[in-house]
Write a protein that holds these residues in place. Structure first.
Motif, PDB file in Angstrom:
ATOM      1  N   GLU A 133      53.152  72.408  55.778  1.00 52.47           N
ATOM      2  CA  GLU A 133      53.832  73.260  54.789  1.00 52.47           C
ATOM      3  C   GLU A 133      55.002  72.556  54.116  1.00 52.47           C
ATOM      4  N   ILE A 134      55.136  71.254  54.347  1.00 48.19           N
ATOM      5  CA  ILE A 134      56.239  70.489  53.756  1.00 48.19           C
ATOM      6  C   ILE A 134      55.692  69.633  52.616  1.00 48.19           C
ATOM      7  N   PHE A 135      56.458  69.547  51.515  1.00 46.44           N
ATOM      8  CA  PHE A 135      56.051  68.636  50.453  1.00 46.44           C
ATOM      9  C   PHE A 135      57.240  67.846  49.938  1.00 46.44           C
ATOM     10  N   HIS A 136      56.925  66.644  49.451  1.00 45.67           N
ATOM     11  CA  HIS A 136      57.900  65.748  48.839  1.00 45.67           C
ATOM     12  C   HIS A 136      57.462  65.539  47.395  1.00 45.67           C
ATOM     13  N   PHE A 137      58.436  65.322  46.525  1.00 45.21           N
ATOM     14  CA  PHE A 137      58.168  65.150  45.101  1.00 45.21           C
ATOM     15  C   PHE A 137      58.880  63.892  44.622  1.00 45.21           C
ATOM     16  N   VAL A 138      58.141  63.006  43.959  1.00 47.73           N
ATOM     17  CA  VAL A 138      58.702  61.748  43.450  1.00 47.73           C
ATOM     18  C   VAL A 138      58.315  61.596  41.985  1.00 47.73           C
ATOM     19  N   VAL A 139      59.266  61.166  41.169  1.00 51.47           N
ATOM     20  CA  VAL A 139      58.988  60.814  39.774  1.00 51.47           C
ATOM     21  C   VAL A 139      59.418  59.369  39.577  1.00 51.47           C
ATOM     22  N   PHE A 140      58.518  58.552  39.039  1.00 53.79           N
ATOM     23  CA  PHE A 140      58.823  57.152  38.743  1.00 53.79           C
ATOM     24  C   PHE A 140      58.742  56.951  37.240  1.00 53.79           C
ATOM     25  N   GLN A 141      59.820  56.424  36.664  1.00 49.66           N
ATOM     26  CA  GLN A 141      59.855  56.140  35.226  1.00 49.66           C
ATOM     27  C   GLN A 141      59.972  54.637  35.039  1.00 49.66           C
ATOM     28  N   LEU A 142      58.925  54.053  34.484  1.00 54.67           N
ATOM     29  CA  LEU A 142      58.882  52.621  34.224  1.00 54.67           C
ATOM     30  C   LEU A 142      59.354  52.374  32.798  1.00 54.67           C
ATOM     31  N   ASN A 143      60.486  51.685  32.660  1.00 51.69           N
ATOM     32  CA  ASN A 143      61.068  51.400  31.349  1.00 51.69           C
ATOM     33  C   ASN A 143      60.918  49.943  30.936  1.00 51.69           C
ATOM     34  N   THR A 144      60.711  49.074  31.928  1.00 49.75           N
ATOM     35  CA  THR A 144      60.590  47.653  31.635  1.00 49.75           C
ATOM     36  C   THR A 144      59.690  46.990  32.668  1.00 49.75           C
ATOM     37  N   LEU A 145      59.023  45.928  32.254  1.00 49.46           N
ATOM     38  CA  LEU A 145      58.228  45.119  33.178  1.00 49.46           C
ATOM     39  C   LEU A 145      58.979  43.848  33.562  1.00 49.46           C
ATOM     40  N   ASP A 146      60.172  43.684  33.014  1.00 45.90           N
ATOM     41  CA  ASP A 146      61.017  42.533  33.331  1.00 45.90           C
ATOM     42  C   ASP A 146      61.920  42.930  34.493  1.00 45.90           C
ATOM     43  N   TYR A 147      61.510  42.596  35.705  1.00 44.30           N
ATOM     44  CA  TYR A 147      62.241  43.023  36.898  1.00 44.30           C
ATOM     45  C   TYR A 147      63.495  42.200  37.146  1.00 44.30           C
ATOM     46  N   ASN A 148      63.664  41.109  36.422  1.00 43.02           N
ATOM     47  CA  ASN A 148      64.860  40.279  36.557  1.00 43.02           C
ATOM     48  C   ASN A 148      65.900  40.595  35.495  1.00 43.02           C
ATOM     49  N   GLU A 149      65.598  41.544  34.622  1.00 40.54           N
ATOM     50  CA  GLU A 149      66.503  41.891  33.536  1.00 40.54           C
ATOM     51  C   GLU A 149      67.810  42.443  34.110  1.00 40.54           C
ATOM     52  N   THR A 150      68.932  41.962  33.586  1.00 39.43           N
ATOM     53  CA  THR A 150      70.235  42.423  34.067  1.00 39.43           C
ATOM     54  C   THR A 150      70.870  43.427  33.111  1.00 39.43           C
ATOM     55  N   ASN A 151      70.201  43.707  32.014  1.00 37.77           N
ATOM     56  CA  ASN A 151      70.699  44.666  31.037  1.00 37.77           C
ATOM     57  C   ASN A 151      70.484  46.079  31.587  1.00 37.77           C
ATOM     58  N   ASN A 152      71.542  46.820  31.792  1.00 32.18           N
ATOM     59  CA  ASN A 152      71.435  48.154  32.376  1.00 32.18           C
ATOM     60  C   ASN A 152      70.806  49.180  31.443  1.00 32.18           C
TER      61      ASN A 152
END
Length: 104
Positions: free
Chosen positions: A61-80
């Motif tokens: 009877e327990i559930f967890h909810f997650v939302v993932f928003q992908l804004n960039t594919l550059d994982y090394n980007e330092t620009n916030n």
């Protein structure tokens, strides 16, 4: 496109997993789904619009909810300005006044 993924299991191993382990699995699958969609929609790797996937994990009877928003594919980007986000809402009960079915 995938909008929402559901993970429902009565597997004994998932009952033994901690909440954090279940959430890590959800984040991983939501990210993977968003990544596949982004690569298909934007073959050049530059996302014109965010790709968002939500995920629901149901266990008894327990559930967890997650939302993932992908804004960039550059994982090394330092620009916030362009970073990826995940929102987590955990340990919600489907029933407010029902006795627990989970064996402790």
């Amino acid at each position: 496109d995938v909008h929402t993924t559901f993970y429902v299991s009565n597997d004994e191993l998932i009952h033994e997993a901690t909440t954090d382990e279940r959430l890590a699995r959800m984040v991983m699958f939501a990210f993977g789904n968003a990544l596949v969609q982004a690569r298909r929609m934007y073959p050049n790797g530059h996302l014109a619009k965010p790709v968002t996937v939500q995920s629901v994990f149901l266990l008894d009877e327990i559930f967890h909810f997650v939302v993932f928003q992908l804004n960039t594919l550059d994982y090394n980007e330092t620009n916030n300005e362009r970073c990826n986000y995940v929102w987590i809402d955990k340990e919600n009960y489907l029933y407010a006044d029902r006795p627990s079915m989970v064996l402790h």
